[in-house]
Scaffold this motif. Sequence first.
Motif, PDB file in Angstrom:
ATOM      1  N   ASP A  27       9.766  78.599  22.090  1.00 49.56           N
ATOM      2  CA  ASP A  27       9.765  79.013  23.502  1.00 49.56           C
ATOM      3  C   ASP A  27      11.166  78.986  24.117  1.00 49.56           C
ATOM      4  OD1 ASP A  27      10.284  76.336  23.651  1.00 49.56           O
ATOM      5  OD2 ASP A  27       8.630  75.832  24.993  1.00 49.56           O
ATOM      6  N   GLY A  28      12.170  78.786  23.284  1.00 48.07           N
ATOM      7  CA  GLY A  28      13.534  78.838  23.796  1.00 48.07           C
ATOM      8  C   GLY A  28      14.115  77.479  24.131  1.00 48.07           C
ATOM      9  N   HIS A  29      13.281  76.417  24.080  1.00 46.04           N
ATOM     10  CA  HIS A  29      13.807  75.077  24.402  1.00 46.04           C
ATOM     11  C   HIS A  29      14.840  74.666  23.353  1.00 46.04           C
ATOM     12  CE1 HIS A  29      13.877  70.973  25.833  1.00 46.04           C
ATOM     13  NE2 HIS A  29      13.721  70.566  24.577  1.00 46.04           N
ATOM     14  N   LEU A  30      15.909  74.042  23.838  1.00 49.80           N
ATOM     15  CA  LEU A  30      16.959  73.565  22.938  1.00 49.80           C
ATOM     16  C   LEU A  30      17.033  72.048  23.021  1.00 49.80           C
ATOM     17  CD1 LEU A  30      19.789  76.095  23.922  1.00 49.80           C
ATOM     18  CD2 LEU A  30      18.269  76.226  21.922  1.00 49.80           C
ATOM     19  N   GLY A  31      17.275  71.413  21.915  1.00 47.41           N
ATOM     20  CA  GLY A  31      17.438  69.961  21.924  1.00 47.41           C
ATOM     21  C   GLY A  31      18.555  69.572  20.975  1.00 47.41           C
ATOM     22  N   ALA A  32      19.172  68.414  21.229  1.00 51.40           N
ATOM     23  CA  ALA A  32      20.191  67.891  20.318  1.00 51.40           C
ATOM     24  C   ALA A  32      19.898  66.410  20.134  1.00 51.40           C
ATOM     25  CB  ALA A  32      21.578  68.092  20.900  1.00 51.40           C
ATOM     26  N   PHE A  33      19.892  65.951  18.895  1.00 49.88           N
ATOM     27  CA  PHE A  33      19.515  64.569  18.593  1.00 49.88           C
ATOM     28  C   PHE A  33      20.618  63.919  17.764  1.00 49.88           C
ATOM     29  CE2 PHE A  33      15.718  67.054  19.254  1.00 49.88           C
ATOM     30  CZ  PHE A  33      14.924  66.246  20.052  1.00 49.88           C
ATOM     31  N   ARG A  34      21.063  62.753  18.226  1.00 49.89           N
ATOM     32  CA  ARG A  34      22.103  62.011  17.510  1.00 49.89           C
ATOM     33  C   ARG A  34      21.547  61.506  16.179  1.00 49.89           C
ATOM     34  NH1 ARG A  34      27.484  61.818  19.352  1.00 49.89           N
ATOM     35  NH2 ARG A  34      27.454  62.063  21.603  1.00 49.89           N
ATOM     36  N   TYR A  35      22.427  61.486  15.153  1.00 54.70           N
ATOM     37  CA  TYR A  35      21.971  61.074  13.826  1.00 54.70           C
ATOM     38  C   TYR A  35      21.513  59.613  13.808  1.00 54.70           C
ATOM     39  CZ  TYR A  35      23.935  65.474  12.259  1.00 54.70           C
ATOM     40  OH  TYR A  35      24.198  66.810  12.098  1.00 54.70           O
ATOM     41  N   ILE A  36      22.254  58.740  14.486  1.00 50.55           N
ATOM     42  CA  ILE A  36      21.860  57.312  14.462  1.00 50.55           C
ATOM     43  C   ILE A  36      20.476  57.136  15.089  1.00 50.55           C
ATOM     44  CG2 ILE A  36      23.062  56.741  16.647  1.00 50.55           C
ATOM     45  CD1 ILE A  36      23.687  53.972  15.362  1.00 50.55           C
ATOM     46  N   TRP A  37      20.202  57.930  16.119  1.00 45.72           N
ATOM     47  CA  TRP A  37      18.906  57.847  16.810  1.00 45.72           C
ATOM     48  C   TRP A  37      17.788  58.368  15.899  1.00 45.72           C
ATOM     49  CZ3 TRP A  37      15.169  61.333  18.316  1.00 45.72           C
ATOM     50  CH2 TRP A  37      14.264  60.925  19.307  1.00 45.72           C
ATOM     51  N   LEU A  38      18.063  59.469  15.188  1.00 52.46           N
ATOM     52  CA  LEU A  38      17.040  60.014  14.283  1.00 52.46           C
ATOM     53  C   LEU A  38      16.731  59.008  13.172  1.00 52.46           C
ATOM     54  CD1 LEU A  38      18.314  63.699  14.117  1.00 52.46           C
ATOM     55  CD2 LEU A  38      16.045  63.000  14.921  1.00 52.46           C
ATOM     56  N   ARG A  39      17.795  58.420  12.597  1.00 50.71           N
ATOM     57  CA  ARG A  39      17.552  57.440  11.524  1.00 50.71           C
ATOM     58  C   ARG A  39      16.767  56.245  12.058  1.00 50.71           C
ATOM     59  NH1 ARG A  39      15.597  55.170   8.488  1.00 50.71           N
ATOM     60  NH2 ARG A  39      16.261  54.040   6.623  1.00 50.71           N
ATOM     61  N   ASP A  40      17.121  55.806  13.266  1.00 53.07           N
ATOM     62  CA  ASP A  40      16.464  54.641  13.882  1.00 53.07           C
ATOM     63  C   ASP A  40      14.973  54.893  14.090  1.00 53.07           C
ATOM     64  OD1 ASP A  40      16.365  52.113  15.077  1.00 53.07           O
ATOM     65  OD2 ASP A  40      16.693  52.937  17.085  1.00 53.07           O
ATOM     66  N   ASN A  41      14.614  56.146  14.300  1.00 56.71           N
ATOM     67  CA  ASN A  41      13.224  56.478  14.629  1.00 56.71           C
ATOM     68  C   ASN A  41      12.477  57.154  13.485  1.00 56.71           C
ATOM     69  OD1 ASN A  41      12.904  55.587  17.484  1.00 56.71           O
ATOM     70  ND2 ASN A  41      14.771  56.793  17.649  1.00 56.71           N
ATOM     71  N   CYS A  42      12.968  56.952  12.284  1.00 59.72           N
ATOM     72  CA  CYS A  42      12.257  57.492  11.113  1.00 59.72           C
ATOM     73  C   CYS A  42      10.820  56.950  11.126  1.00 59.72           C
ATOM     74  CB  CYS A  42      12.966  57.057   9.833  1.00 59.72           C
ATOM     75  SG  CYS A  42      12.035  57.550   8.368  1.00 59.72           S
ATOM     76  N   PRO A  43       9.818  57.853  11.030  1.00 62.16           N
ATOM     77  CA  PRO A  43       8.425  57.380  11.153  1.00 62.16           C
ATOM     78  C   PRO A  43       7.782  56.966   9.830  1.00 62.16           C
ATOM     79  CG  PRO A  43       8.488  59.780  11.157  1.00 62.16           C
ATOM     80  CD  PRO A  43       9.917  59.310  10.982  1.00 62.16           C
ATOM     81  N   CYS A  44       8.541  56.964   8.718  1.00 62.60           N
ATOM     82  CA  CYS A  44       7.896  56.680   7.420  1.00 62.60           C
ATOM     83  C   CYS A  44       7.412  55.231   7.356  1.00 62.60           C
ATOM     84  CB  CYS A  44       8.856  56.990   6.272  1.00 62.60           C
ATOM     85  SG  CYS A  44       9.993  55.646   5.911  1.00 62.60           S
ATOM     86  N   SER A  45       6.555  54.943   6.394  1.00 64.74           N
ATOM     87  CA  SER A  45       5.913  53.613   6.356  1.00 64.74           C
ATOM     88  C   SER A  45       6.889  52.506   5.965  1.00 64.74           C
ATOM     89  CB  SER A  45       4.716  53.634   5.411  1.00 64.74           C
ATOM     90  OG  SER A  45       5.155  54.022   4.127  1.00 64.74           O
ATOM     91  N   ASP A  46       8.052  52.861   5.403  1.00 70.19           N
ATOM     92  CA  ASP A  46       9.064  51.827   5.131  1.00 70.19           C
ATOM     93  C   ASP A  46       9.793  51.432   6.406  1.00 70.19           C
ATOM     94  OD1 ASP A  46       8.505  51.782   2.454  1.00 70.19           O
ATOM     95  OD2 ASP A  46      10.065  53.260   1.923  1.00 70.19           O
TER      96      ASP A  46
END
Length: 383
Positions: A27-46
Motif C-alpha cells: 500500500d506504499g507504506h515505508l519502514g526502516a528498521f535498525r539491525y540491532i533492533w531486528l536482532r533483539d526482536n528475533c521471534p525464534c524459539s531460541d
Amino acid sequence: MTTQHSLPGAVTELHRRQQDLGMSWADGHLGAFRYIWLRDNCPCSDCRHSNGQRILDTASIPRDISPKSIALAEDGGVDIVWAYDSHASRFSAGWLRGHSYSDKERENQRRQPRLWNAEGLRSLPEGSYTMVSTSSASLRAWLTMVSDYGIAILRGVPCVSGRLTDVVELFGYVRETNFGRYFDVRTMVDPNDIAYTSLALSAHTDNPYRDPVPTLQLLHCLSSDDIGGDTTVVDGFCVAEALRVGEPGKFQLLTTVPVRFHYQDKDCYLEAESTLIQLSPQGQVVGVKFNNASGDPFCLDYDLMEPFYDAYQTFASMLESPEFQVRFKLDPGDLYIVDNTRVLHGRTKFSSGGKRHLQGCYADRDALLSRLRVLSIGEVIPS
Ligand SMILES: [Fe+2]
C-alpha cells in the motif's frame, strides 16, 4: 540492494543499507528498521520463549551487527541471516508493520478513546446485567463501551448488598482500600467524607491522594426515592482537549504544574502529587485528576499563583458546563462504572433524610482491558 515480492499485505521490497533495513509494503507504506533492533526482536524459539518472554540477552548483541543475507520470505515476511553468528531470523510482514517506528502508524493500529460532550452522548452506553453475566458476547460489548467512552451503565443488577463486587469479578479484581472491599454511600452523622452527606458533589475523580489511583470506580444504586441526587459525568479527556485548543497557556500549566492531594482520618493519612492533566510522551492526554475537596493548598511560586488559579478555575467551570456534562438519574438496580483517570463524576444535592443508598467499589482498568482482549480473541467466560 533491492528485492521484490508481490503478495497482498506483504513486504514488497527490501532496501539494504549500512545502518538499517528499509522496507516497502504493497500500500506504499515505508519502514526502516535498525539491525540491532531486528536482532533483539528475533521471534525464534531460541530467542523468545513460547510464553512471549525474551530469552536473548539484549546486552550481548554487537552494536555493529549487520546481516549476512536478507530475503523476502514465501509468506511475505522477511528472512535475515546475521553475519556475526549465522543466526537466522524470520519476521512476519504484519508484525513488522505493527511495530513500525512511526508514532502515527502505531497510533492508527491502537484503539483510540471516543471523546464525548453532552451533545455527543445523548444516550449513555448501557448493558443488561443478565446478559453481561451470562454471555461472553454481551460482556465483550459492555467492556468495549467502558474502554471507548470511559463510562457504561449496567441495568438490572440485583439490589443486594455487595453485589457490585460480582460485576467486578466478571472482568477483574476488586481494589480493596482503607474504605473496605466496597463502601456505602448514604448520609451519615459526622461523615469522614462529604460524599456521605446530602450536599452536591462537583465533578471529580476519586481518591487522587492514592498512588496508584484506582483506575475504575463502580457505583450501584440500591435504593433512591429522593428529590435530586442526579448523577453527573463529564469526559475529562474531551474537556482537556477543548482547553488545549481554546486556552493553550492554561492547558500548559495544568499539564506541567503538580499539585498535592491528601486524605486523613483517625486511621490513615494518604497523600500524592500529580498534575491535573497528564500527557503521554507524545503529548496525548492520558489522565485527568481533579478533586476540589481533596486538594491541598497550592505550593507555587508567587508569580505562578495567579495564572494557576486562572487555569484551575477555567478547567473547573468547563467540567461543570452543560456543554460537556451529562446528567442522569440512577434507579435501584442501576450500576455505573467510570474510568477514574478519565471520566469525572458528581451528583446534585438531594433531600436529606431520604433513602438514597449507593454502594461503591474500585477496580483496575488493566484487568478490564486484559479481559476484553482475551474475549476479543474468542475465549469464553469460565463458568
Ligand atoms: Fe466520588
